[in-house]
Design an enzyme around this catalytic site. Structure first.
Site, short mmCIF file in Angstrom:
data_model
loop_
_atom_site.label_atom_id
_atom_site.label_comp_id
_atom_site.label_asym_id
_atom_site.label_seq_id
_atom_site.Cartn_x
_atom_site.Cartn_y
_atom_site.Cartn_z
N ARG A 48 0.83 -1.22 0.00
CA ARG A 48 0.00 0.00 0.00
C ARG A 48 0.87 1.27 0.00
O ARG A 48 0.42 2.33 -0.44
CB ARG A 48 -0.97 -0.02 1.19
CG ARG A 48 -1.78 1.26 1.36
CD ARG A 48 -3.09 1.07 2.15
NE ARG A 48 -2.95 0.26 3.33
CZ ARG A 48 -2.38 0.67 4.47
NH1 ARG A 48 -1.89 1.87 4.59
NH2 ARG A 48 -2.28 -0.16 5.50
N TYR A 100 -16.39 15.96 -15.87
CA TYR A 100 -16.78 14.54 -15.82
C TYR A 100 -17.79 14.36 -14.68
O TYR A 100 -17.52 14.76 -13.55
CB TYR A 100 -15.54 13.69 -15.59
CG TYR A 100 -15.81 12.22 -15.51
CD1 TYR A 100 -16.23 11.51 -16.61
CD2 TYR A 100 -15.64 11.54 -14.31
CE1 TYR A 100 -16.50 10.15 -16.53
CE2 TYR A 100 -15.90 10.17 -14.22
CZ TYR A 100 -16.33 9.50 -15.34
OH TYR A 100 -16.59 8.15 -15.24
N ASP A 172 -7.63 17.51 -16.38
CA ASP A 172 -8.00 16.13 -16.67
C ASP A 172 -7.84 15.97 -18.19
O ASP A 172 -8.66 16.45 -18.96
CB ASP A 172 -9.44 15.86 -16.21
CG ASP A 172 -9.89 14.42 -16.50
OD1 ASP A 172 -9.25 13.74 -17.31
OD2 ASP A 172 -10.91 14.00 -15.90
N LYS A 197 -8.63 4.40 -19.59
CA LYS A 197 -9.07 4.72 -20.95
C LYS A 197 -7.94 4.46 -21.96
O LYS A 197 -7.58 3.32 -22.17
CB LYS A 197 -9.59 6.16 -20.97
CG LYS A 197 -10.54 6.49 -19.81
CD LYS A 197 -11.86 5.73 -19.87
CE LYS A 197 -12.67 5.84 -18.59
NZ LYS A 197 -12.99 7.21 -18.16
C1 LIG Z 1 -13.42 7.79 -16.97
C2 LIG Z 1 -13.03 9.17 -16.67
C3 LIG Z 1 -12.69 9.55 -15.36
C4 LIG Z 1 -12.79 8.60 -14.20
O1 LIG Z 1 -11.87 7.58 -14.24
P1 LIG Z 1 -12.12 6.10 -13.62
O2 LIG Z 1 -10.87 5.39 -14.00
O3 LIG Z 1 -13.37 5.57 -14.26
O4 LIG Z 1 -12.28 6.28 -12.15
C5 LIG Z 1 -12.28 10.85 -15.16
N1 LIG Z 1 -12.21 11.74 -16.16
C6 LIG Z 1 -12.53 11.42 -17.42
C7 LIG Z 1 -12.44 12.46 -18.49
C8 LIG Z 1 -12.96 10.13 -17.73
O5 LIG Z 1 -13.29 9.81 -18.98
#
Ligand SMILES: *Cc1c(COP(=O)(O)O)cnc(C)c1O
Length: 375
Positions: A48, A100, A172, A197
Site C-alpha cells: 500500500r 466529468y 484532466d 481509458k
Molecule cells: C473515466 C473518466 C474519469 C474517471 O476515471 P475512472 O478510472 O473511471 O475512475 C475521469 N475523467 C474522465 C475524463 C474520464 O473519462
C-alpha cells in the site's frame, strides 16, 4: 532528448537485473523483508506504501508527461479524490461546467463534509472564468477535451488566470492523452488521467494517475493520503497500464485519423443535427485545439435529428459499435450519455458519444450509415 514514442517504449522498462527479462516483472508481494529494525527509506515495506511495479509505471508516466513526479491510483476517481482531499479546509474549487459527471458528484455529495467549496463555469469563456475566481480559489479544475461535448479549453490562458490568483491548474487530459496534449508544458501544475481509458487501451484495467510539474509539498501530501486511505494501483493493474503505454502513440494516432473521417462523414448526413469534434473547422474551439494539440483525438459526439427517441433508435441499430460506457479501447463504443448521467445533466438528450477504436474506417462508416438509414 528522445521523442514521445521512444520515451513511451523505454521509460520504466529497464531489463530486470536479476533475470534479464525484457517484460517488467509483476511483484505481487504485499510485504518486504526489512531486518529486525525497519529503517525508514531503506526500501520497500508494504504494497500500500509503494511497490516495484507501480514504481515503474510512475517513472513512465512522469516521463511521457514531462512531469517531475507521478502517482498512480486505483482509478481516475481515486486520483481526483486524493487531490481534492489534500486541499486545505475552506478552499474553493472552480470546476468546468461540463466536468466529468462523477467528479461533479464528488463535489456535490462530499465537499461540504470535507469543508471545501465549489462552483462551476464555462472554461472556454475566459472573461467568465476571471469573474468566477474567488479569494479562496485554490484550484481551477478543467477537462480538455471535455466529456461529452468535446469542448476544448485554453490551457495556457487558464494557467495564467490560476497563477495570478495564487491557485493551481489541474487538467484532466484523459481524452487528449500526452500523445496530443502536454498540459504541464503549457503551464498546468497537475495532470490527471483515467488510465482506464487510452493508456490501458484495451478495456481491461481500471487505473488513475496524477502527474505533477514539481516534486514538492503537494506531492508529499497526496502520497501520504494515498498511503493512508489506500487508493493505490495494484501491481497487476500497474503492469497492464504500463504495457498499454508502450503502444499508446500508434493507437491514438490511428484513432485520430478514423475519428476525423467519421466526424467529416457525420457532418454531411441530413439525419445528424450537430457533430462535436474539435478537428472540424465549425467547432467553436477549433483554433485553440489546433494551437495546443498535435491532433484532435479519437472522441466525438453527435446529435441525431428527431430527439431522444431517434438517438436511442440509432444506437440500438448499430452492429459494430457497442453500446457501452468508457472509452479509449481498441473496440469502438457508443453511448447515449443523457440516460447514463441521469437527472439534472446538461447533456442534450439526442446526443450520442463515440469512442473510435481500431476497426477499419470503412466498416465503421458502413455501420453508422445503416443505422442512420433505418431511422
Ligand atoms: C473515466 C473518466 C474519469 C474517471 O476515471 P475512472 O478510472 O473511471 O475512475 C475521469 N475523467 C474522465 C475524463 C474520464 O473519462
Amino acid at each position: 532528448m528522445h521523442r514521445f514514442e521512444t520515451i513511451a517504449v523505454h521509460a520504466g522498462a529497464e531489463v530486470d537485473p536479476e533475470t534479464g527479462a525484457i517484460a517488467a516483472p509483476i511483484h505481487l508481494s504485499t510485504t518486504y523483508e526489512h531486518g529486525a529494525e525497519f529503517v525508514p527509506g531503506s526500501g520497500y515495506l508494504y504494497q500500500r506504501y509503494s511497490n516495484p511495479t507501480q514504481d515503474r509505471l510512475e517513472v513512465a508516466l512522469a516521463a511521457i508527461e514531462g512531469g517531475a513526479r507521478a502517482l498512480a491510483f486505483a482509478s481516475g476517481l481515486a486520483a481526483g479524490a486524493a487531490y481534492f482531499q489534500h486541499l486545505p479546509r475552506g478552499s474553493h474549487v472552480l470546476m468546468a461546467d461540463d466536468t466529468y459527471f462523477a467528479f461533479r458528484k464528488v463535489a456535490e455529495n462530499y465537499f461540504d463534509q470535507w469543508q471545501l467549496d465549489f462552483s462551476t463555469v464555462d472554461m472556454t469563456d475566459l472573461p467568465a472564468v476571471h469573474a468566477a475566481v474567488r479569494r479562496n480559489t485554490a484550484v481551477l479544475w478543467i477537462e480538455t477535451p471535455s466529456n461529452p461535448l468535446i469542448k476544448v479549453s485554453d490551457v495556457a490562458a487558464l494557467a495564467q488566470i490560476a497563477h495570478a490568483a495564487g491557485a493551481q491548474l489541474v487538467v484532466d487530459a484523459t481524452f487528449a492523452t500526452p500523445v496530443l496534449l502536454k498540459p504541464l508544458a503549457l503551464g498546468a501544475d497537475v495532470v490527471l488521467h483515467s488510465t482506464t481509458k487510452y493508456m490501458g487501451g484495451h478495456s481491461d484495467v481500471l487505473g488513475g494517475a496524477l502527474i505533477f510539474a514539481r516534486d514538492d509539498a503537494t506531492v508529499a501530501k497526496i502520497f501520504d493520503l494515498r498511503k493512508l486511505l489506500g487508493g493505490v494501483a495494484n501491481p497487476f493493474a500497474s503492469w497492464l497500464v504500463l504495457r498499454g503505454l508502450r503502444s499508446l502513440a500508434v493507437r491514438v494516432r490511428a484513432q485520430c485519423v478514423s475519428a476525423r473521417c467519421v466526424a467529416d462523414w457525420l457532418a454531411a448526413q441530413p439525419r445528424v443535427e450537430a457533430v462535436h469534434y474539435p478537428g472540424l473547422a465549425s467547432h467553436p474551439n477549433h483554433a485553440v485545439a489546433a494551437a495546443q494539440m498535435s491532433d484532435f483525438g479519437g472522441m466525438l459526439s453527435f446529435q441525431v435529428r428527431g430527439g431522444r427517441a431517434a438517438a436511442i433508435a440509432c444506437a440500438a441499430q448499430l452492429k459494430l459499435f457497442i453500446n457501452a460506457t468508457s472509452l479509449g479501447g481498441v473496440e469502438s463504443l457508443i453511448e447515449h450519455r443523457e440516460s447514463v448521467e441521469g437527472a439534472g445533466t446538461p447533456t442534450p438528450d439526442n446526443l450520442l458519444r463515440v469512442s473510435i477504436g481500431l476497426e477499419h474506417i470503412d466498416d465503421l462508416i458502413a455501420d453508422l450509415a445503416q443505422a442512420l438509414a433505418s431511422l
